[in-house]
Design a protein around this motif. Structure first.
Motif, PDB file in Angstrom:
ATOM      1  N   GLU A  22       0.804  -1.228   0.245  1.00  0.00           N
ATOM      2  CA  GLU A  22       0.141   0.015  -0.049  1.00  0.00           C
ATOM      3  C   GLU A  22       0.928   1.427   0.010  1.00  0.00           C
ATOM      4  O   GLU A  22       2.193   1.207   0.151  1.00  0.00           O
ATOM      5  CB  GLU A  22      -1.034   0.067   1.332  1.00  0.00           C
ATOM      6  N   GLY A  23       0.246   2.346   0.016  1.00  0.00           N
ATOM      7  CA  GLY A  23       0.970   3.779   0.249  1.00  0.00           C
ATOM      8  C   GLY A  23       0.139   4.793   0.249  1.00  0.00           C
ATOM      9  O   GLY A  23      -1.285   4.660   0.352  1.00  0.00           O
ATOM     10  N   LEU A  24       0.779   6.198   0.305  1.00  0.00           N
ATOM     11  CA  LEU A  24       0.093   7.098   0.549  1.00  0.00           C
ATOM     12  C   LEU A  24      -0.563   7.556  -0.883  1.00  0.00           C
ATOM     13  O   LEU A  24       0.178   7.500  -1.838  1.00  0.00           O
ATOM     14  CB  LEU A  24       0.889   8.031   1.317  1.00  0.00           C
ATOM     15  N   ARG A  25      -1.780   8.107  -1.108  1.00  0.00           N
ATOM     16  CA  ARG A  25      -2.403   8.874  -2.108  1.00  0.00           C
ATOM     17  C   ARG A  25      -2.245  10.273  -2.223  1.00  0.00           C
ATOM     18  O   ARG A  25      -2.173  10.998  -1.198  1.00  0.00           O
ATOM     19  CB  ARG A  25      -3.801   8.298  -2.412  1.00  0.00           C
ATOM     20  N   ALA A  26      -2.089  11.007  -3.488  1.00  0.00           N
ATOM     21  CA  ALA A  26      -2.033  12.306  -3.345  1.00  0.00           C
ATOM     22  C   ALA A  26      -3.085  12.935  -2.704  1.00  0.00           C
ATOM     23  O   ALA A  26      -4.168  12.452  -2.817  1.00  0.00           O
ATOM     24  CB  ALA A  26      -1.924  12.707  -5.147  1.00  0.00           C
ATOM     25  N   GLY A  27      -2.786  13.990  -2.262  1.00  0.00           N
ATOM     26  CA  GLY A  27      -3.916  14.621  -1.391  1.00  0.00           C
ATOM     27  C   GLY A  27      -4.501  13.949   0.037  1.00  0.00           C
ATOM     28  O   GLY A  27      -5.389  14.621   0.922  1.00  0.00           O
ATOM     29  N   GLU A  28      -3.966  12.843   0.603  1.00  0.00           N
ATOM     30  CA  GLU A  28      -4.350  12.275   1.653  1.00  0.00           C
ATOM     31  C   GLU A  28      -3.431  13.001   2.732  1.00  0.00           C
ATOM     32  O   GLU A  28      -2.344  13.584   2.726  1.00  0.00           O
ATOM     33  CB  GLU A  28      -3.742  10.870   1.800  1.00  0.00           C
ATOM     34  N   ILE A  29      -3.980  13.165   3.795  1.00  0.00           N
ATOM     35  CA  ILE A  29      -3.548  14.027   5.011  1.00  0.00           C
ATOM     36  C   ILE A  29      -3.048  13.338   6.070  1.00  0.00           C
ATOM     37  O   ILE A  29      -3.682  12.450   6.338  1.00  0.00           O
ATOM     38  CB  ILE A  29      -4.496  15.038   5.695  1.00  0.00           C
ATOM     39  N   VAL A  30      -1.831  13.389   6.409  1.00  0.00           N
ATOM     40  CA  VAL A  30      -1.236  12.694   7.615  1.00  0.00           C
ATOM     41  C   VAL A  30      -0.944  13.361   8.873  1.00  0.00           C
ATOM     42  O   VAL A  30      -0.294  14.565   8.642  1.00  0.00           O
ATOM     43  CB  VAL A  30       0.093  12.012   7.130  1.00  0.00           C
ATOM     44  N   LEU A  31      -1.351  13.202   9.902  1.00  0.00           N
ATOM     45  CA  LEU A  31      -0.986  13.903  10.929  1.00  0.00           C
ATOM     46  C   LEU A  31      -0.046  13.091  11.720  1.00  0.00           C
ATOM     47  O   LEU A  31      -0.517  12.087  12.272  1.00  0.00           O
ATOM     48  CB  LEU A  31      -2.275  13.969  12.032  1.00  0.00           C
ATOM     49  N   SER A  32       1.154  13.654  12.101  1.00  0.00           N
ATOM     50  CA  SER A  32       2.221  12.922  12.648  1.00  0.00           C
ATOM     51  C   SER A  32       2.387  13.179  13.964  1.00  0.00           C
ATOM     52  O   SER A  32       3.317  12.787  14.398  1.00  0.00           O
ATOM     53  CB  SER A  32       3.323  13.728  11.775  1.00  0.00           C
ATOM     54  N   GLY A  33       1.593  13.906  14.503  1.00  0.00           N
ATOM     55  CA  GLY A  33       1.712  14.113  16.252  1.00  0.00           C
ATOM     56  C   GLY A  33       0.270  14.649  16.776  1.00  0.00           C
ATOM     57  O   GLY A  33      -0.527  14.679  16.049  1.00  0.00           O
ATOM     58  N   GLY A  34       0.449  14.349  18.045  1.00  0.00           N
ATOM     59  CA  GLY A  34      -0.977  14.829  18.765  1.00  0.00           C
ATOM     60  C   GLY A  34      -0.715  16.209  19.162  1.00  0.00           C
ATOM     61  O   GLY A  34       0.147  16.828  19.102  1.00  0.00           O
ATOM     62  N   LEU A  35      -1.802  16.998  19.759  1.00  0.00           N
ATOM     63  CA  LEU A  35      -2.038  18.068  20.092  1.00  0.00           C
ATOM     64  C   LEU A  35      -1.349  18.173  21.744  1.00  0.00           C
ATOM     65  O   LEU A  35      -1.072  19.233  22.156  1.00  0.00           O
ATOM     66  CB  LEU A  35      -3.475  18.564  20.286  1.00  0.00           C
ATOM     67  N   THR A  36      -1.525  17.198  22.475  1.00  0.00           N
ATOM     68  CA  THR A  36      -0.680  17.061  23.628  1.00  0.00           C
ATOM     69  C   THR A  36       0.050  15.846  24.005  1.00  0.00           C
ATOM     70  O   THR A  36       0.246  15.085  22.965  1.00  0.00           O
ATOM     71  CB  THR A  36      -1.884  16.788  24.418  1.00  0.00           C
ATOM     72  N   ALA A  37       0.903  16.067  24.915  1.00  0.00           N
ATOM     73  CA  ALA A  37       1.982  14.865  25.029  1.00  0.00           C
ATOM     74  C   ALA A  37       1.100  13.632  25.395  1.00  0.00           C
ATOM     75  O   ALA A  37      -0.041  13.819  26.246  1.00  0.00           O
ATOM     76  CB  ALA A  37       2.908  15.286  26.204  1.00  0.00           C
ATOM     77  N   ALA A  38       1.436  12.444  25.552  1.00  0.00           N
ATOM     78  CA  ALA A  38       1.137  11.229  26.152  1.00  0.00           C
ATOM     79  C   ALA A  38       1.061  11.219  27.798  1.00  0.00           C
ATOM     80  O   ALA A  38       2.222  11.690  28.059  1.00  0.00           O
ATOM     81  CB  ALA A  38       1.753   9.989  25.604  1.00  0.00           C
ATOM     82  N   VAL A  39       0.234  11.015  28.233  1.00  0.00           N
ATOM     83  CA  VAL A  39       0.099  10.799  29.559  1.00  0.00           C
ATOM     84  C   VAL A  39      -0.298   9.621  29.973  1.00  0.00           C
ATOM     85  O   VAL A  39      -1.221   8.967  29.717  1.00  0.00           O
ATOM     86  CB  VAL A  39      -0.823  11.866  30.076  1.00  0.00           C
TER      87      VAL A  39
END
Length: 62
Positions: A22-39
């Motif tokens: 598989e792979g990423l397609r053009a236009g797909e959005i990847v969120l590589s992090g969170g808004l907060t730290a892991a707790v």
């Protein structure tokens, strides 16, 4: 903090998808992090997330 750098998390994702043919397609959005730290949470903890205009979510850990 994901794998030390947000780009490292995206690179891992691309390699994992490639291993499955598989792979990423053009236009797909990847969120590589969170808004907060892991707790860490444990039994008896209650986690509440409040998001403006959406409301709140409460999670009670057993």
């Amino acid at each position: 903090a994901s794998l030390g750098h947000p780009a490292a998390a995206v690179a891992w994702l691309v390699r994992a998808l490639a291993a499955e043919g598989e792979g990423l397609r053009a236009g797909e959005i990847v969120l590589s992090g969170g808004l907060t730290a892991a707790v860490p949470v444990g039994p008896g903890d209650v986690v509440v997330a409040s998001i403006d205009r959406l409301g709140s979510l409460e999670l009670a850990c057993r």
